[in-house]
Design a protein around this motif. Sequence first.
Motif, PDB file in Angstrom:
ATOM      1  N   VAL B  96       0.831  -1.213   0.000  1.00 56.01           N
ATOM      2  CA  VAL B  96       0.000   0.000   0.000  1.00 56.01           C
ATOM      3  C   VAL B  96       0.859   1.255   0.000  1.00 56.01           C
ATOM      4  N   TRP B 110      -3.223   5.333  -8.524  1.00 54.68           N
ATOM      5  CA  TRP B 110      -3.539   4.785  -7.214  1.00 54.68           C
ATOM      6  C   TRP B 110      -5.008   5.038  -6.903  1.00 54.68           C
ATOM      7  N   SER B 111      -5.492   4.380  -5.868  1.00 59.42           N
ATOM      8  CA  SER B 111      -6.914   4.521  -5.528  1.00 59.42           C
ATOM      9  C   SER B 111      -7.066   4.451  -4.020  1.00 59.42           C
ATOM     10  N   SER B 112      -8.319   4.439  -3.577  1.00 57.74           N
ATOM     11  CA  SER B 112      -8.549   4.405  -2.132  1.00 57.74           C
ATOM     12  C   SER B 112      -8.634   2.971  -1.602  1.00 57.74           C
ATOM     13  N   ASN B 113      -8.367   2.002  -2.469  1.00 59.95           N
ATOM     14  CA  ASN B 113      -8.431   0.607  -2.001  1.00 59.95           C
ATOM     15  C   ASN B 113      -7.202   0.255  -1.172  1.00 59.95           C
ATOM     16  N   PRO B 115      -5.717  -3.390   1.031  1.00 58.70           N
ATOM     17  CA  PRO B 115      -5.987  -4.742   1.522  1.00 58.70           C
ATOM     18  C   PRO B 115      -6.038  -4.768   3.051  1.00 58.70           C
ATOM     19  N   PRO B 116      -6.559  -5.834   3.624  1.00 54.66           N
ATOM     20  CA  PRO B 116      -6.633  -5.891   5.092  1.00 54.66           C
ATOM     21  C   PRO B 116      -5.253  -5.986   5.733  1.00 54.66           C
TER      22      PRO B 116
END
Lengths: 548, 123
Positions: B96, B110-113, B115-116
């Motif tokens: 990230v 890039w984006s607002s996603n 991963p956990p």
Amino acid sequence: MASDSSADVVIVGTGVVGCLVAERALDAGLSVLMLEAGPRVDRWRIVENYRNLPPSMRLFHWDAPYPPKPWAPHLETRVAKESEQYLQLEGPNARAYLQGYVRYAGGATWHWAGICWRLTPEDMRLKSLYGVGRDWPFGHDVLEPYYTAAEYAIGVCGPSDPALQWPPNAERSKPYPMGPIPFGPGETRLTEAAARIGMMNLPAPQARNSGVSYHGRPPCCGNNNCFPVCPIAAKYDAATALPKIEAKGGKILANAVVYRVETGEKNAVEAVHYFDPNKVSHRVTAKLFVIACNGIETPKLLLLSKDDRNSNGVANSSDQVGRNMMDQPKLFAEVELAEPLWTGVGPVQSSSILNTTQGEFRNRYAGAMFRMENFARSPLGSAAALKKGLVGKALDTEIRRLSACTARLTVEHEPLPLPINRLTLSSKTDWLGINKPNIYYDVSDYVRRSAKEYTVPRLQQLASELGATSFQLSPEFLNSDHIMGGCIMGSEAATAVVDADCRAHDHQNLFLPGGGAMPSGTASNSTLTMAALALKAADAITAQLKHG
Amino acid sequence: MLIPHRLNAEIGKRIGSAMSQLNPSLSDHVAGLLAIAKQKNAKIVEDFFPDVPDGPLKQTALAIISAWYLGVVSDAPDAEVFAFEYALMYQPTRDVMTIPSYAISGPNGWSSNAPPLSDMPEF
């Protein structure tokens, strides 16, 4: 064509203001010579300097990749003792005036964040509307075309949706030249949380290329290093403007430390004098002079230049040179969150909350801008996890958690122009024997009241909405590096240093554009307003030299 | 043995030589740590680290780990940097977070996603 000792226009300083004036003057057919106190350095050198800093120096010591030359000192902060060397600070909030700027060709644009907010119409009428501060000598409608021109000159990206533009109540004459830069996960979560409590987090207009190249600079690739240096020049910095100025015939002389402005008949400015690195003095003449070496260095130079005609210093018959020093006193909170936020995606600053800057309350206390720092927190998370003595999987897990689930929330307060906040000449001198600047700074009850009654409770509310499990507020007000007020603008020569075109009231051929001229500081970043004032001054300069 | 990741030999040499100048007992401490690991039949750091006694041995172990993560032997203002992009501190978030000054994607890529937290990258 300019020579090393003469030109139509001599500009002291090579930051955004000097560069914009230089380009406009050259476009109008005038010869231009720029004098820069510091060195001219390539971008790769700064990037290498940055990458070779130890981790604790990389995030909050923007000066560290810019070692000053002995003849052009600026603030250095690697250790406490070092930070006392150049700027001499006193008063109840001395710490809030520890201003970072670099004396390099390109100036502070090397390490600015690139944020380009406009003022609101109300920001320019504080005295009329709220009974505090000063009014500008002209309205927002006069500044608007210059804002637009500045946005196109330096390449500002921003939203096309009027609902996301600032100010909300003044029309733009043209759209932004580029669309907005996308949010990362942290900014998206902040925007959602803020909206739930009536705080509107807007995509920041930024002098960063969004999706396309502009003016020969590449598009932003999210290197997350806007300060202390954009490694790819996607952000406007004046270093990228210097070759363009030279291509148009302008001359740039680095390592030329101007220490005196010389006046002559009718109190016109005749020359400026500079030292080279061998301490040899040189005299440079011009038809017209622009001093744009930032909000501290410009008033310092004017005060250094006192003569028989100008016993208070050049341009200082009003006694306002060096007074009204402003910057947004800043507080921040380090917060830990229950859920991941994830900063460090995209530019280091890309959004801000501005609806908190406006309102009738400004008759009692300061408006303020709230935002979240979007730099990658992995170095901070790692240092904190290592301190816990963890190893193996537990170490990696804690690094990931502390990097993702922490944030720095910042609030910057609107300052008022107060004569007591004053730059004078210190008795201490630098390597060349030039007096260092001494600044007295008190953020005033206007800001303290705001922090107590308004901004700190709001900051706590914002943190809580984000799911904060801890909240640590900075113990004192800090600097925001937006130096304003020291050559304040006004229509009356008795109470202001420059007129509406940033021309010195005392000298018809001396212009002092930039942050120093701003009569109100407001809570938002100052650069775009400085750039607009530079273009307004450039119009007046070319009109004066072309048409007399 | 102290760090369960792929390590760069060049960086290791530089860290080793800098640390042995600061700490003349480094090789003795390393031998001591290896002896404990051997005694515990350790495959990973968790197998033997709880048995390292508090004091110089443990301090050296943590200093070696810290150097690999931070890229410096000591985080002093004038410290020499051994590793920037290979410093392990950037690795647990590299899916990230940007390594500052290195682009993670392309223009507006890039984006607002995100991963956990549980999706730890391999490194």
